[in-house]
Design a protein around this motif. Structure first.
Motif, PDB file in Angstrom:
ATOM      1  N   LYS A   1      37.080  42.855  41.495  1.00  0.00           N
ATOM      2  CA  LYS A   1      37.364  43.396  40.156  1.00  0.00           C
ATOM      3  C   LYS A   1      38.866  43.602  39.969  1.00  0.00           C
ATOM      4  O   LYS A   1      39.419  43.304  38.908  1.00  0.00           O
ATOM      5  N   LYS A   2      39.517  44.104  41.004  1.00  0.00           N
ATOM      6  CA  LYS A   2      40.970  44.279  40.937  1.00  0.00           C
ATOM      7  C   LYS A   2      41.677  42.929  40.863  1.00  0.00           C
ATOM      8  O   LYS A   2      42.684  42.786  40.162  1.00  0.00           O
ATOM      9  N   ALA A   3      41.138  41.927  41.565  1.00  0.00           N
ATOM     10  CA  ALA A   3      41.701  40.577  41.496  1.00  0.00           C
ATOM     11  C   ALA A   3      41.596  40.038  40.073  1.00  0.00           C
ATOM     12  O   ALA A   3      42.533  39.426  39.557  1.00  0.00           O
ATOM     13  N   ILE A   4      40.462  40.290  39.434  1.00  0.00           N
ATOM     14  CA  ILE A   4      40.278  39.858  38.046  1.00  0.00           C
ATOM     15  C   ILE A   4      41.310  40.522  37.144  1.00  0.00           C
ATOM     16  O   ILE A   4      41.919  39.864  36.292  1.00  0.00           O
ATOM     17  N   GLN A   5      41.544  41.819  37.336  1.00  0.00           N
ATOM     18  CA  GLN A   5      42.562  42.529  36.550  1.00  0.00           C
ATOM     19  C   GLN A   5      43.926  41.867  36.729  1.00  0.00           C
ATOM     20  O   GLN A   5      44.647  41.626  35.759  1.00  0.00           O
ATOM     21  N   ALA A   6      44.286  41.588  37.985  1.00  0.00           N
ATOM     22  CA  ALA A   6      45.582  40.963  38.262  1.00  0.00           C
ATOM     23  C   ALA A   6      45.659  39.567  37.664  1.00  0.00           C
ATOM     24  O   ALA A   6      46.686  39.175  37.095  1.00  0.00           O
ATOM     25  N   MET A   7      44.579  38.803  37.762  1.00  0.00           N
ATOM     26  CA  MET A   7      44.567  37.446  37.212  1.00  0.00           C
ATOM     27  C   MET A   7      44.716  37.478  35.699  1.00  0.00           C
ATOM     28  O   MET A   7      45.392  36.625  35.118  1.00  0.00           O
ATOM     29  N   GLN A   8      44.114  38.464  35.053  1.00  0.00           N
ATOM     30  CA  GLN A   8      44.224  38.589  33.597  1.00  0.00           C
ATOM     31  C   GLN A   8      45.660  38.899  33.184  1.00  0.00           C
ATOM     32  O   GLN A   8      46.120  38.430  32.140  1.00  0.00           O
ATOM     33  N   LEU A   9      46.373  39.665  33.999  1.00  0.00           N
ATOM     34  CA  LEU A   9      47.773  39.982  33.687  1.00  0.00           C
ATOM     35  C   LEU A   9      48.639  38.726  33.633  1.00  0.00           C
ATOM     36  O   LEU A   9      49.617  38.665  32.904  1.00  0.00           O
ATOM     37  N   PHE A  10      48.268  37.740  34.435  1.00  0.00           N
ATOM     38  CA  PHE A  10      49.054  36.506  34.532  1.00  0.00           C
ATOM     39  C   PHE A  10      48.285  35.303  34.010  1.00  0.00           C
ATOM     40  O   PHE A  10      48.496  34.172  34.441  1.00  0.00           O
ATOM     41  N   GLY A  11      47.390  35.534  33.063  1.00  0.00           N
ATOM     42  CA  GLY A  11      46.524  34.496  32.521  1.00  0.00           C
ATOM     43  C   GLY A  11      47.246  33.260  32.028  1.00  0.00           C
ATOM     44  O   GLY A  11      46.754  32.143  32.190  1.00  0.00           O
ATOM     45  N   GLU A  12      48.418  33.443  31.449  1.00  0.00           N
ATOM     46  CA  GLU A  12      49.157  32.291  30.918  1.00  0.00           C
ATOM     47  C   GLU A  12      49.583  31.316  32.019  1.00  0.00           C
ATOM     48  O   GLU A  12      49.840  30.147  31.743  1.00  0.00           O
ATOM     49  N   PHE A  13      49.613  31.782  33.275  1.00  0.00           N
ATOM     50  CA  PHE A  13      50.002  30.934  34.399  1.00  0.00           C
ATOM     51  C   PHE A  13      48.792  30.353  35.135  1.00  0.00           C
ATOM     52  O   PHE A  13      48.951  29.651  36.128  1.00  0.00           O
TER      53      PHE A  13
ATOM     54  N   ASP B   1      45.776  49.030  40.651  1.00  0.00           N
ATOM     55  CA  ASP B   1      44.754  50.050  40.924  1.00  0.00           C
ATOM     56  C   ASP B   1      44.678  50.401  42.411  1.00  0.00           C
ATOM     57  O   ASP B   1      43.600  50.483  42.994  1.00  0.00           O
ATOM     58  N   GLY B   2      45.860  50.554  43.033  1.00  0.00           N
ATOM     59  CA  GLY B   2      45.918  50.971  44.428  1.00  0.00           C
ATOM     60  C   GLY B   2      45.805  49.870  45.465  1.00  0.00           C
ATOM     61  O   GLY B   2      45.902  50.139  46.659  1.00  0.00           O
ATOM     62  N   SER B   3      45.598  48.632  45.061  1.00  0.00           N
ATOM     63  CA  SER B   3      45.499  47.515  46.012  1.00  0.00           C
ATOM     64  C   SER B   3      46.711  46.601  45.884  1.00  0.00           C
ATOM     65  O   SER B   3      47.147  46.286  44.776  1.00  0.00           O
ATOM     66  N   LEU B   4      47.222  46.177  47.032  1.00  0.00           N
ATOM     67  CA  LEU B   4      48.375  45.287  47.060  1.00  0.00           C
ATOM     68  C   LEU B   4      47.968  43.881  46.632  1.00  0.00           C
ATOM     69  O   LEU B   4      46.992  43.326  47.147  1.00  0.00           O
ATOM     70  N   VAL B   5      48.714  43.335  45.695  1.00  0.00           N
ATOM     71  CA  VAL B   5      48.504  41.965  45.225  1.00  0.00           C
ATOM     72  C   VAL B   5      49.741  41.166  45.609  1.00  0.00           C
ATOM     73  O   VAL B   5      50.870  41.606  45.384  1.00  0.00           O
ATOM     74  N   ARG B   6      49.507  40.007  46.203  1.00  0.00           N
ATOM     75  CA  ARG B   6      50.604  39.085  46.508  1.00  0.00           C
ATOM     76  C   ARG B   6      50.402  37.833  45.661  1.00  0.00           C
ATOM     77  O   ARG B   6      49.388  37.146  45.794  1.00  0.00           O
ATOM     78  N   LEU B   7      51.363  37.573  44.796  1.00  0.00           N
ATOM     79  CA  LEU B   7      51.307  36.436  43.879  1.00  0.00           C
ATOM     80  C   LEU B   7      52.300  35.381  44.355  1.00  0.00           C
ATOM     81  O   LEU B   7      53.510  35.563  44.240  1.00  0.00           O
TER      82      LEU B   7
END
Length: 193
Positions: free
Chosen positions: A81-93, A152-158
Motif C-alpha cells: 500500500k505504501k509502494a502504491i502511494q509512492a508510485m502515485q506520487l511519481f505517476g508521470e514517470f 508513511d514511515g517506510s524508506l523508499v528508494r527511487l
C-alpha cells in the motif's frame, strides 16, 4: 522454481539456506551475501564456491516468514500500500515496483524499491521538491542516481535509469521482475480475496 540438493553433500548447503533465511527474517538483514556469510560463520563452515543462489535464499525466506511470522501477509500488504502511494506520487514517470516488496520476501523493515526510466533525472528531483519530500541523493551499486525518502514511515528508494535501458532490457528479455502501479494494485486486491 529451483530444486535443492538433498544429497549428504548438499546438507551444508541446505543449512546455509535455512540459517541465512532465518537471519534475514529475525535480524532484519536485507543483503543476501551478508546473510550467507553470517550463516557460514555461525555454522562453522569454510567459505566455498558453491554457495546457495539468491533465488534459493529468497524462496526459503518467503517460506520462513509464512511459517513462523503469522503477521507477514498483513505487513507485506501494508508495504505494498505504501509502494502504491509512492508510485502515485511519481505517476508521470511510470514507475515500476521491484525487489522484496514485489516478490513477497519483504519484512516489516524492508525498503520499498522503485525504478523509473527517464533521461531527465532533474525532473524527478524537481517532482520531489514540488511534493515537499525530504529526500537525499544516493548512488546505487550499479551507479544509477537514487533518491531516498520516506512514505508513511517506510524508506523508499527511487532508482533513476536511462530511458533507453527500459526498451533495451525488455528487448533482450533480461528484465528484472517488476510491476507497474496497476499490477501492484491488482496484487493487493487478489491478496484481500
Amino acid at each position: 522454481m529451483t530444486t535443492r540438493d538433498r544429497s549428504p553433500r548438499g546438507g551444508a548447503r541446505e543449512q546455509i539456506i535455512q540459517l541465512a533465511a532465518r537471519l534475514m527474517a529475525e535480524e532484519h538483514i536485507d543483503d543476501f551475501g551478508l546473510a550467507k556469510r553470517k550463516a557460514i560463520k555461525r555454522l562453522g563452515l569454510p567459505e566455498g564456491k558453491n554457495l546457495p543462489s539468491n533465488e534459493e535464499l529468497e524462496i526459503a525466506l518467503r517460506e520462513y516468514r509464512s511459517l513462523f511470522l503469522p503477521d507477514h501477509g498483513a505487513e507485506l500488504a501494508m508495504l505494498r500500500k505504501k509502494a502504491i502511494q509512492a508510485m502515485q506520487l511519481f505517476g508521470e514517470f511510470k514507475p515500476y515496483l521491484v525487489g522484496s516488496v514485489l516478490t513477497g520476501s519483504a519484512g516489516p523493515h524492508s525498503d520499498i524499491n522503485l525504478v523509473v526510466y527517464t533521461d531527465n533525472d532533474k525532473a524527478v528531483e524537481i517532482r520531489c521538491l514540488n511534493l515537499g519530500l525530504d529526500y537525499r541523493s544516493e548512488s546505487s551499486k550499479a551507479g544509477y542516481p537514487t533518491l531516498a525518502f520516506y512514505v508513511d514511515g517506510s524508506l523508499v528508494r527511487l532508482s533513476i535509469r536511462p530511458e533507453n535501458e527500459e526498451r533495451h532490457t525488455a528487448r533482450i528479455g533480461e528484465a528484472p521482475e517488476r510491476a507497474r502501479l496497476a499490477q501492484v494494485e491488482g496484487m493487493l486486491l487478489a491478496a484481500e480475496v
